[in-house]
Design an enzyme around this catalytic site. Structure first.
Site, PDB file in Angstrom:
ATOM      1  N   SER A 412      49.881 -30.432  -7.461  1.00  0.00           N
ATOM      2  CA  SER A 412      49.289 -29.431  -7.433  1.00  0.00           C
ATOM      3  C   SER A 412      49.458 -27.384  -7.150  1.00  0.00           C
ATOM      4  O   SER A 412      49.499 -26.835  -7.790  1.00  0.00           O
ATOM      5  CB  SER A 412      48.127 -28.859  -6.501  1.00  0.00           C
ATOM      6  OG  SER A 412      46.743 -29.569  -7.006  1.00  0.00           O
ATOM      7  N   SER A 529      46.523 -35.987 -15.173  1.00  0.00           N
ATOM      8  CA  SER A 529      46.692 -35.156 -13.734  1.00  0.00           C
ATOM      9  C   SER A 529      46.142 -33.645 -13.674  1.00  0.00           C
ATOM     10  O   SER A 529      45.650 -33.130 -12.512  1.00  0.00           O
ATOM     11  CB  SER A 529      48.317 -34.388 -14.535  1.00  0.00           C
ATOM     12  OG  SER A 529      48.645 -33.715 -15.238  1.00  0.00           O
ATOM     13  N   ASN A 532      43.319 -35.626 -12.274  1.00  0.00           N
ATOM     14  CA  ASN A 532      43.177 -36.342 -11.062  1.00  0.00           C
ATOM     15  C   ASN A 532      43.995 -35.903  -9.952  1.00  0.00           C
ATOM     16  O   ASN A 532      43.682 -35.709  -8.735  1.00  0.00           O
ATOM     17  CB  ASN A 532      43.064 -37.799 -11.366  1.00  0.00           C
ATOM     18  CG  ASN A 532      42.227 -38.802 -12.398  1.00  0.00           C
ATOM     19  OD1 ASN A 532      41.142 -38.717 -11.825  1.00  0.00           O
ATOM     20  ND2 ASN A 532      42.877 -39.799 -13.375  1.00  0.00           N
ATOM     21  N   TYR A 533      44.593 -34.951 -10.169  1.00  0.00           N
ATOM     22  CA  TYR A 533      45.865 -34.159  -9.117  1.00  0.00           C
ATOM     23  C   TYR A 533      45.996 -32.780  -9.209  1.00  0.00           C
ATOM     24  O   TYR A 533      46.439 -32.366  -8.260  1.00  0.00           O
ATOM     25  CB  TYR A 533      46.897 -34.878  -9.548  1.00  0.00           C
ATOM     26  CG  TYR A 533      47.507 -36.386  -9.457  1.00  0.00           C
ATOM     27  CD1 TYR A 533      47.599 -37.456  -8.294  1.00  0.00           C
ATOM     28  CD2 TYR A 533      47.115 -37.153 -10.436  1.00  0.00           C
ATOM     29  CE1 TYR A 533      47.116 -38.417  -8.190  1.00  0.00           C
ATOM     30  CE2 TYR A 533      46.783 -38.908 -10.546  1.00  0.00           C
ATOM     31  CZ  TYR A 533      47.521 -39.484  -9.193  1.00  0.00           C
ATOM     32  OH  TYR A 533      47.511 -40.349  -9.639  1.00  0.00           O
ATOM     33  N   LEU A 534      45.568 -32.314  -9.750  1.00  0.00           N
ATOM     34  CA  LEU A 534      45.240 -30.838 -10.073  1.00  0.00           C
ATOM     35  C   LEU A 534      44.100 -30.585  -9.243  1.00  0.00           C
ATOM     36  O   LEU A 534      43.344 -30.315 -10.117  1.00  0.00           O
ATOM     37  CB  LEU A 534      45.698 -29.900 -11.264  1.00  0.00           C
ATOM     38  CG  LEU A 534      46.693 -30.491 -12.394  1.00  0.00           C
ATOM     39  CD1 LEU A 534      47.359 -30.076 -13.759  1.00  0.00           C
ATOM     40  CD2 LEU A 534      48.052 -30.563 -11.302  1.00  0.00           C
TER      41      LEU A 534
END
Length: 575
Positions: A412, A529, A532-534
């Site tokens: 992020s 990403s 799920n990750y940002l």
């Protein structure tokens, strides 16, 4: 009203959490509990329909009629005949081994070499079927659409605590051949049909329980309100448990997403303290503390997964940070004008190769030299560390902290920094290219690779043809404008031509941006990403600040998943 209510709940949670984080921590222990859950169960894959008589299979040049079980598995291979997978030795070997298990004893005695099998007619039949579906009339397509909508309304929703919630993928995946990612050692194995007897149903005791197909029964009906899955089963390839869960846009999913990113934001507030701590631990007198500190440095700087011990029977030699072996790293005092370089080379999750050369701090390098002393290539690099020890330590550093939180935080913060550096006040296509480049920086950090799509070269050729045609059109229009000026035509015609030139220039630029974007993304998977990750609030704030249409960044499904973020984020949002 339901959407408004869900949004209101999330906004209230956000306001309360900003007053005190402790409320969130206490709530998370039982936040997933429900009191009532009712649903219709899964939609099972349809039974196998044998091939028509004119579609034949040949072995060693001779016609051979297959039994239904053997024919079904043969069709899985035939459907992939033009794919690169079916040329791979491992894929063919695993397929043949599992295919033989479905053959009769007579078939086994005749079919002894996969290279003598001819699946061509089967393959051509499925290609023709695919083409026929494309050529369907509007009425035929409408009938299919209406039937899918009927199934969606019956199976695609559940009732959870008086709320009608959308279910994720309620269809059980049909049988087929396992592909895996990278050079997975189990590629080509048969993914068996999931039957009612394999399925566990989760619902309320006082609900109307889903009924299995006539003559069958579920493996189990349970009433566990501490979990949010509705249906589960165990797949046969890797023995992993699969679930049917609520749609990402559901109220509970939205709250869990929000909690995940809030945990990463809490890490941001104390990450420098944690970094100072693990740097201090590099000098510890205890080897276990040094190893833990170096591993944490890699997890932080390289977004490595912690790495879990493989299940019994797992054949893929995949590792994470804690399970790295001596053979997975090489140390160079100097390389390419850089000092203290570590070279990583190992198979990570889903057998995706991780290869990276990274200059590290001198004390990390010296510690690694110490860890390697008197060890064989197959020995553990961190022989006094495992994921359990690391996770316990992370929990002590910050409540709720795991290796994945570091991954979410670094992903992020990288996106936020890249967007600030790359975005300029240009055209919408240019801004989207900048966004994708920022996202790509994250995907590279997280090692989200993919093979170039099968159709990549063809699609690039088609795009280049469009670019060439647009350039010719632009050249012709510019000549017309020049001619109009030479002939002193009316200013109205002149303005009209200028607008035409400007419009075509914009269209050409958009096509060129698309070509650049596709080329840069051909071996990078941006979706993992982004979903799920940002922290989606970073993307939403960027969209609002730079006046980019939301649908250019998130498709409809993604906008539903991140509805909570779209409502919350402002232009000045900082992760």
């Amino acid at each position: 009203f339901h959407s408004f209510y869900s949004l209101l709940v999330i906004v209230l949670i956000h306001i309360l959490s900003s007053i005190h984080f402790r409320w969130e921590e206490e709530r998370s222990t039982d936040g997933s509990k429900w009191k009532f859950l009712e649903h219709k169960g899964p939609v099972l894959a349809p039974p196998y329909e044998p091939l028509p008589g004119h579609v034949r299979f040949f072995y060693d040049g001779k016609l051979l009629r297959l039994s239904a079980p053997a024919e079904e598995v043969a069709t899985f291979f035939a459907k992939m005949l033009d794919h690169e997978y079916t040329t791979k030795e491992m894929f063919r070997k695993n397929f043949y081994k599992d295919w033989r298990k479905e053959m009769t004893s007579e078939e086994k005695s005749k079919i002894t070499d996969i290279n003598k099998c001819n699946f061509t007619e089967m393959s051509e039949y499925f290609k023709a079927q695919s083409e026929a579906r494309k050529q369907m009339s509007k009425d035929e397509k409408l009938k299919i659409k209406e039937e899918n909508e009927r199934i969606l309304q019956e199976y695609g929703f559940c009732v959870m605590d008086n709320h009608k919630e959308r279910i994720g993928n309620f269809r059980i995946e049909p049988p087929g051949l396992f592909r895996g990612r990278g050079d997975h050692p189990k590629m080509g194995m048969l993914k068996r049909r999931i039957r009612p007897e394999d399925i566990i149903i989760n619902c309320s005791k006082d609900s109307k329980h889903p009924k299995p197909p006539q003559g069958t029964r579920w493996k189990e009906v349970r009433h566990d309100n501490k979990v949010t899955w509705l249906v589960s089963w165990t797949e046969n390839i890797q023995g992993s448990i699969k679930y049917i869960m609520l749609n990402p846009s559901s109220r509970i999913k939205g709250e869990k997403d929000w909690q995940k990113y809030e945990t990463a934001r809490r890490l941001k507030k104390c990450v420098e303290r944690l970094r100072a701590q693990y740097r201090e631990d590099w000098k510890s007198k205890e080897m276990r503390v040094r190893q833990r500190a170096v591993a944490l440095y890699f997890i932080d700087k390289l977004a490595l997964r912690a790495g879990n011990e493989k299940e019994e029977g797992e054949t893929a030699d995949t590792v994470g940070c804690c399970s790295l072996r001596v053979e997975h790293i090489k140390l160079y005092s100097k390389m390419d004008d850089q000092e203290y370089v570590v070279e990583f080379d190992f198979l990570g999750k889903d057998s995706i190769r991780y290869y990276n050369k990274m200059p590290v701090e001198k004390r990390v390098f010296k510690n690694l030299q110490l860890f390697l002393e008197n060890k064989q290539p197959e020995d553990d690099l961190f022989d006094r560390l495992n994921t359990s020890i690391l996770n316990k330590h992370l929990q002590e550093l910050m409540d709720g902290l795991t290796a994945k939180v570091f991954r979410t935080y670094n992903a992020s913060i990288t996106l936020q920094q890249q967007l600030k550096e790359l975005t300029t006040d240009e055209s919408i296509p240019a801004k989207i290219l900048s966004y994708n480049r920022a996202n790509r920086a994250v995907a590279i950090l997280c090692n989200h690779q993919r093979a170039a799509p099968k159709t990549f070269e063809k699609s690039m050729q088609n795009l280049q043809t469009k670019i060439d045609e647009k350039q010719k059109q632009l050249s012709a229009t510019r000549k017309q404008l020049k001619g109009a000026k030479t002939e002193h035509k009316a200013s109205h015609d002149d303005r009209s031509k200028k607008k035409a030139v400007q419009r075509i220039e914009e269209q050409l630029m958009k096509l060129q941006m698309q070509a650049t974007d596709r080329e840069e993304n051909k071996q990078i998977a941006l979706g993992t990403s982004k979903l799920n990750y940002l922290d989606p609030r970073i993307s939403v704030a960027w969209v609002k600040k730079w006046d980019v249409p939301m649908e250019k960044i998130y498709n409809k499904t993604q906008r539903e998943k991140f509805a909570w973020a779209i409502d919350m984020a402002e232009e000045d949002y900082e992760f």
